[in-house]
Design a protein around this motif. Structure first.
Motif, PDB file in Angstrom:
ATOM      1  N   VAL A   3      35.762  39.487  42.321  1.00  0.00           N
ATOM      2  CA  VAL A   3      36.169  40.860  42.005  1.00  0.00           C
ATOM      3  C   VAL A   3      36.151  41.692  43.282  1.00  0.00           C
ATOM      4  CG1 VAL A   3      35.180  40.684  39.689  1.00  0.00           C
ATOM      5  CG2 VAL A   3      33.844  41.711  41.521  1.00  0.00           C
ATOM      6  N   VAL A  50      40.618  41.301  39.786  1.00  0.00           N
ATOM      7  CA  VAL A  50      39.759  40.196  39.350  1.00  0.00           C
ATOM      8  C   VAL A  50      40.598  38.926  39.281  1.00  0.00           C
ATOM      9  CG1 VAL A  50      38.172  39.335  37.593  1.00  0.00           C
ATOM     10  CG2 VAL A  50      38.435  41.801  37.921  1.00  0.00           C
ATOM     11  N   THR A  91      36.526  40.015  32.299  1.00  0.00           N
ATOM     12  CA  THR A  91      35.868  40.904  33.262  1.00  0.00           C
ATOM     13  C   THR A  91      36.620  42.216  33.415  1.00  0.00           C
ATOM     14  OG1 THR A  91      35.039  38.998  34.511  1.00  0.00           O
ATOM     15  CG2 THR A  91      35.065  41.114  35.647  1.00  0.00           C
ATOM     16  N   GLN A 118      36.094  46.300  35.399  1.00  0.00           N
ATOM     17  CA  GLN A 118      35.343  47.106  36.360  1.00  0.00           C
ATOM     18  C   GLN A 118      35.544  48.577  36.018  1.00  0.00           C
ATOM     19  OE1 GLN A 118      35.513  45.424  40.553  1.00  0.00           O
ATOM     20  NE2 GLN A 118      37.444  44.634  39.779  1.00  0.00           N
ATOM     21  N   ILE A 133      30.387  46.094  36.857  1.00  0.00           N
ATOM     22  CA  ILE A 133      31.225  44.939  36.566  1.00  0.00           C
ATOM     23  C   ILE A 133      30.789  44.424  35.190  1.00  0.00           C
ATOM     24  CG2 ILE A 133      32.090  42.717  37.360  1.00  0.00           C
ATOM     25  CD1 ILE A 133      32.425  44.965  39.413  1.00  0.00           C
TER      26      ILE A 133
END
Length: 357
Positions: free
Chosen positions: A283, A297, A305, A307, A317
């Motif tokens: 990331v 990512v 995932t 952010q 994260i």
């Protein structure tokens, strides 16, 4: 006092009579450099004999530079060098003088660092750090009376003599970067002398770009309540389920208190009972007060995932791991762009199914 700017204008050459300019440094072989030899060096290398250059050359008669074989650590305005003896390995700082090499150690925990220009003395904390003021600098007095460590700020206007060497100075008001006397840059986190060598001076130069801190987060989960390593202190929300676990990794990057800085993290590991057993995800992002810019990512868990900037201003994260039975994770941090590699222990894991915190 910028005694090492001569490296920008002097090139490798043998001037004879015991004087050699190597890697941009004047090395005295069998005798102290004379005024004639210094003048010859000025003429041959087209150095303007201005007042500052005169001071540079005069000081080089006494000290060639600071050699550092010990790792440095910078944490905000706190600075530390890991000197001492570990087994057969000795880590120290040293100055090359006309009398040879003078080795010395970083001040020990509990010792005093005297203030210059009327500044109050500082005490080295229990972890061995010296907390400098904005634009602060650490000096080592190696000749004359009252030898030892001192500190100053640029605002003090302290005019050093050949008895002092400025070992390290903070290059910004937030302490994100420090500069050693030989021109080496030190950055937030650990700085190892064997990372990379500067071409000009042949000295270690652990620049924050390209430097990677391995295992800044390392943890293991067998089950909730059976956590090890950096997961040991993780807060588990009551609604969290081990077979469908979501973890928010809180970074030490706060958009309300720190200057914007880029980051890159690499997640690697294994999950015995999850649908995706191999963990290999990277990331990156660039947090601003206005939000998180250019997040990206890639990897095994890219789809799981996200952010975001949390309610406390920190970068988070969020990873939906699924079943974390026998879950092992390591996170590496790389200094990229204008950012620095994160320190071990600076990432906090919070186990919570919420979308954001």
């Amino acid at each position: 006092m910028r005694i090492f700017e001569m490296t920008k204008v002097v090139h490798d050459t043998d001037l004879g009579a015991g004087l050699e300019v190597a890697g941009g440094k004047v090395n005295v072989a069998d005798s102290q450099a004379t005024d004639v030899e210094l003048s010859d060096a000025i003429a041959e290398n087209n150095i303007t004999d201005a007042t500052e250059e005169r001071q540079i050359l005069d000081n080089i008669r006494y000290q060639d530079g600071i050699l550092f074989t010990a790792p440095w650590e910078l944490d905000g305005l706190k600075v530390k060098a890991y000197t001492g003896t570990s087994g057969v390995t000795q880590r120290f700082l040293s100055i090359h003088t006309t009398g040879g090499y003078l080795s010395f150690m970083f001040p020990a925990a509990g010792s005093t660092v005297k203030g210059l220009g009327g500044l109050a003395d500082l005490t080295v904390d229990a972890q061995g750090f010296v907390t400098l003021p904005n634009w602060g600098a650490l000096w080592y007095k190696w000749s004359g009376a009252d030898l030892g460590w001192y500190y100053s700020t640029y605002t003090v206007g302290y005019d050093a003599t050949v008895e002092y060497i400025r070992v390290v100075g903070l290059g910004s008001d937030n302490g994100h970067v420090g500069h050693l006397a030989d021109g080496t840059v030190i950055n937030q986190g650990m700085n190892y002398p064997d990372r990379v060598t500067s071409v000009a001076g042949k000295r270690p130069a652990p620049y924050r770009r390209y430097v990677r801190n391995l295992g800044v987060f390392e943890g293991f989960i067998e089950n909730f309540g059976l956590q090890e390593g950096d997961y040991n202190a993780s807060v588990v929300h009551p609604s969290s389920v081990r077979t469908d676990a979501v973890v928010h990794y809180r970074l030490p990057l706060n958009t309300t208190t720190l200057t914007a800085q880029m980051y890159r993290l690499h997640f690697t590991g294994h999950q015995y009972q999850a649908a995706k057993k191999i963990i290999d995800t990277t990331v990156c992002g660039y947090p601003y007060p206005s939000g998180l810019h250019h997040p990206e990512v890639i990897g095994t868990h890219a789809a799981e995932t996200t952010q975001y900037i949390g309610s406390d201003g920190h970068v988070y994260i969020r990873v939906a791991w699924g079943d974390v039975y026998f879950h092992t994770l390591s996170i590496d941090s790389m200094g990229v762009g204008n950012g620095f590699p994160l320190k071990h222990g600076s990432i906090q894991a919070i186990i919570n199914p919420a979308a954001t915190l």
